[in-house]
Design a protein around this motif. Structure first.
Motif, PDB file in Angstrom:
ATOM      1  N   ARG A 133      -0.052 -11.109  14.369  1.00 41.86           N
ATOM      2  CA  ARG A 133       0.632 -11.648  13.246  1.00 41.86           C
ATOM      3  C   ARG A 133       2.020 -11.513  13.495  1.00 41.86           C
ATOM      4  N   GLU A 134       2.792 -12.378  12.926  1.00 37.92           N
ATOM      5  CA  GLU A 134       4.434 -12.490  13.476  1.00 37.92           C
ATOM      6  C   GLU A 134       4.896 -11.469  12.173  1.00 37.92           C
ATOM      7  N   ILE A 135       5.670 -10.498  12.524  1.00 34.90           N
ATOM      8  CA  ILE A 135       6.533  -9.619  11.595  1.00 34.90           C
ATOM      9  C   ILE A 135       7.768 -10.329  11.389  1.00 34.90           C
ATOM     10  N   LEU A 136       8.232 -10.549  10.158  1.00 36.10           N
ATOM     11  CA  LEU A 136       9.561 -11.173  10.047  1.00 36.10           C
ATOM     12  C   LEU A 136      10.746 -10.272   9.556  1.00 36.10           C
ATOM     13  N   GLU A 137      10.096  -9.137   8.781  1.00 37.68           N
ATOM     14  CA  GLU A 137      11.126  -8.254   8.258  1.00 37.68           C
ATOM     15  C   GLU A 137      10.509  -6.971   8.138  1.00 37.68           C
ATOM     16  N   VAL A 138      11.369  -5.930   7.957  1.00 42.35           N
ATOM     17  CA  VAL A 138      11.050  -4.496   7.717  1.00 42.35           C
ATOM     18  C   VAL A 138      12.376  -4.064   6.845  1.00 42.35           C
ATOM     19  N   GLN A 139      11.880  -3.529   5.559  1.00 45.36           N
ATOM     20  CA  GLN A 139      12.747  -2.740   4.837  1.00 45.36           C
ATOM     21  C   GLN A 139      12.361  -1.379   4.577  1.00 45.36           C
ATOM     22  N   ASN A 140      13.157  -0.480   4.566  1.00 49.38           N
ATOM     23  CA  ASN A 140      12.959   1.034   4.162  1.00 49.38           C
ATOM     24  C   ASN A 140      13.401   1.031   2.555  1.00 49.38           C
ATOM     25  N   LEU A 141      11.972   1.168   1.761  1.00 54.04           N
ATOM     26  CA  LEU A 141      12.186   1.423   0.482  1.00 54.04           C
ATOM     27  C   LEU A 141      12.546   2.678  -0.100  1.00 54.04           C
ATOM     28  N   LYS A 142      12.754   3.962   1.056  1.00 52.31           N
ATOM     29  CA  LYS A 142      12.970   5.296   0.869  1.00 52.31           C
ATOM     30  C   LYS A 142      12.216   5.697  -0.306  1.00 52.31           C
ATOM     31  N   LEU A 143      10.709   5.310  -0.476  1.00 53.39           N
ATOM     32  CA  LEU A 143       9.963   6.068  -1.708  1.00 53.39           C
ATOM     33  C   LEU A 143       9.394   7.529  -1.341  1.00 53.39           C
ATOM     34  N   ASN A 144       9.430   8.204  -2.227  1.00 58.03           N
ATOM     35  CA  ASN A 144       8.699   9.474  -1.835  1.00 58.03           C
ATOM     36  C   ASN A 144       7.390   9.335  -1.967  1.00 58.03           C
ATOM     37  N   ARG A 145       6.470   9.965  -1.234  1.00 56.82           N
ATOM     38  CA  ARG A 145       5.015  10.083  -1.189  1.00 56.82           C
ATOM     39  C   ARG A 145       4.640  10.353  -2.669  1.00 56.82           C
ATOM     40  N   GLU A 146       4.791  11.181  -3.463  1.00 55.13           N
ATOM     41  CA  GLU A 146       4.432  11.262  -4.740  1.00 55.13           C
ATOM     42  C   GLU A 146       4.509  10.110  -5.482  1.00 55.13           C
ATOM     43  N   GLU A 147       5.579   9.509  -5.573  1.00 59.64           N
ATOM     44  CA  GLU A 147       5.820   7.993  -6.362  1.00 59.64           C
ATOM     45  C   GLU A 147       4.817   7.276  -5.871  1.00 59.64           C
TER      46      GLU A 147
ATOM     47  N   GLN B  52       2.064   7.836  -4.287  1.00 58.05           N
ATOM     48  CA  GLN B  52       0.517   7.715  -4.501  1.00 58.05           C
ATOM     49  C   GLN B  52       0.259   7.375  -6.083  1.00 58.05           C
ATOM     50  N   LYS B  53       1.407   8.036  -7.049  1.00 56.22           N
ATOM     51  CA  LYS B  53       0.852   7.435  -8.324  1.00 56.22           C
ATOM     52  C   LYS B  53       0.961   5.899  -8.533  1.00 56.22           C
ATOM     53  N   VAL B  54       1.572   5.133  -7.914  1.00 53.23           N
ATOM     54  CA  VAL B  54       1.515   3.655  -8.025  1.00 53.23           C
ATOM     55  C   VAL B  54       0.181   3.136  -7.563  1.00 53.23           C
ATOM     56  N   LEU B  55      -0.281   3.844  -6.224  1.00 53.43           N
ATOM     57  CA  LEU B  55      -1.396   3.344  -5.794  1.00 53.43           C
ATOM     58  C   LEU B  55      -2.631   3.624  -6.609  1.00 53.43           C
ATOM     59  N   GLU B  56      -2.554   4.793  -7.210  1.00 57.56           N
ATOM     60  CA  GLU B  56      -3.564   5.423  -8.266  1.00 57.56           C
ATOM     61  C   GLU B  56      -3.715   4.533  -9.327  1.00 57.56           C
ATOM     62  N   THR B  57      -2.587   4.039  -9.921  1.00 53.34           N
ATOM     63  CA  THR B  57      -2.538   3.308 -10.862  1.00 53.34           C
ATOM     64  C   THR B  57      -3.093   1.795 -10.878  1.00 53.34           C
ATOM     65  N   ILE B  58      -2.881   1.369  -9.576  1.00 54.34           N
ATOM     66  CA  ILE B  58      -3.102  -0.298  -9.446  1.00 54.34           C
ATOM     67  C   ILE B  58      -4.501  -0.323  -8.602  1.00 54.34           C
ATOM     68  N   LYS B  59      -5.152   0.904  -8.122  1.00 56.71           N
ATOM     69  CA  LYS B  59      -6.382   0.721  -7.232  1.00 56.71           C
ATOM     70  C   LYS B  59      -7.634  -0.221  -7.948  1.00 56.71           C
ATOM     71  N   LYS B  60      -7.773  -0.237  -8.854  1.00 62.05           N
ATOM     72  CA  LYS B  60      -8.662  -1.065  -9.582  1.00 62.05           C
ATOM     73  C   LYS B  60      -8.304  -2.654  -9.949  1.00 62.05           C
ATOM     74  N   GLU B  61      -7.113  -2.715 -10.029  1.00 62.72           N
ATOM     75  CA  GLU B  61      -6.701  -4.266 -10.327  1.00 62.72           C
ATOM     76  C   GLU B  61      -7.254  -5.074  -9.270  1.00 62.72           C
ATOM     77  N   LYS B  62      -7.337  -6.223  -9.807  1.00 64.41           N
ATOM     78  CA  LYS B  62      -7.985  -7.461  -9.106  1.00 64.41           C
ATOM     79  C   LYS B  62      -6.673  -8.360  -8.443  1.00 64.41           C
ATOM     80  N   TYR B  63      -6.772  -8.958  -7.497  1.00 66.41           N
ATOM     81  CA  TYR B  63      -5.765 -10.059  -7.125  1.00 66.41           C
ATOM     82  C   TYR B  63      -5.725 -11.225  -8.032  1.00 66.41           C
ATOM     83  N   ASN B  64      -4.211 -11.563  -8.170  1.00 68.34           N
ATOM     84  CA  ASN B  64      -4.207 -12.565  -9.032  1.00 68.34           C
ATOM     85  C   ASN B  64      -2.863 -13.317  -8.569  1.00 68.34           C
ATOM     86  N   VAL B  65      -3.041 -14.511  -8.259  1.00 64.80           N
ATOM     87  CA  VAL B  65      -1.823 -15.272  -7.561  1.00 64.80           C
ATOM     88  C   VAL B  65      -0.781 -15.198  -8.449  1.00 64.80           C
ATOM     89  N   PHE B  66      -1.029 -15.317  -9.781  1.00 61.32           N
ATOM     90  CA  PHE B  66       0.239 -15.421 -10.644  1.00 61.32           C
ATOM     91  C   PHE B  66       0.749 -14.099 -11.077  1.00 61.32           C
TER      92      PHE B  66
END
Length: 149
Positions: free
Chosen positions: A78-92, A94-108
């Motif tokens: 795969r071609e990597i086009l860009e990398v940005q460091n978001l300076k996320l803390n691990r707790e934040e 993990q909290k987002v991952l936990e919140t959306i883990k059951k969400e289904k993909y929706n293009v919109f």
């Protein structure tokens, strides 16, 4: 391997070696459309690099489409086009991952760009989707305008 291909491969390896948890990564999408991109977030866990991303054809154990893939396997070819460091803390993160883990993909409302922008800007937005919507709308308006003449 040509000199250019060799230099591109070296650059890609340097980029991959420098990735850190919380890095947003942008790839050229695996489609026939040239201006589509795929996004994910890097996580270093037990010394291994992973990418969290939304994928339509895979489900996680919770029934959602947020997937954790081995980054080196995922990035192969795969071609990597860009990398940005978001300076996320691990707790934040993990909290987002936990919140959306059951969400289904929706293009919109829940695609890979919504996911990374939620982490980046606290807003689930997809500028790529808005741009495509605008382009299609302008195309339809232009067609209707021309066809009436």
């Amino acid at each position: 391997m040509t000199k250019t291909e060799y230099l591109n491969a070296q650059t890609k390896h340097r980029v991959i070696d420098g990735l850190k948890t919380g890095d947003l990564i942008k790839f050229k999408a695996d489609t026939f459309l040239p201006f589509l991109y795929h996004y994910g977030i890097i996580s270093i866990e037990d010394g291994k690099k992973y990418i969290y991303h939304l994928q339509t054809d895979k489900e996680n154990k919770h029934g959602g489409n947020l997937i954790r893939d081995n980054f080196l396997d995922y990035a192969k070819g795969r071609e990597i086009l860009e990398v940005q460091n978001l300076k996320l803390n691990r707790e934040e993160f993990q909290k987002v991952l936990e919140t959306i883990k059951k969400e289904k993909y929706n293009v919109f409302t829940n695609n890979c760009e919504h996911f990374v922008n939620y982490l980046k800007e606290k807003k689930a937005v997809s500028p790529q989707l808005k741009a495509w919507g605008l382009a299609v709308s302008l195309g339809v308006i232009t067609y209707l305008f021309i066809s009436k003449k």
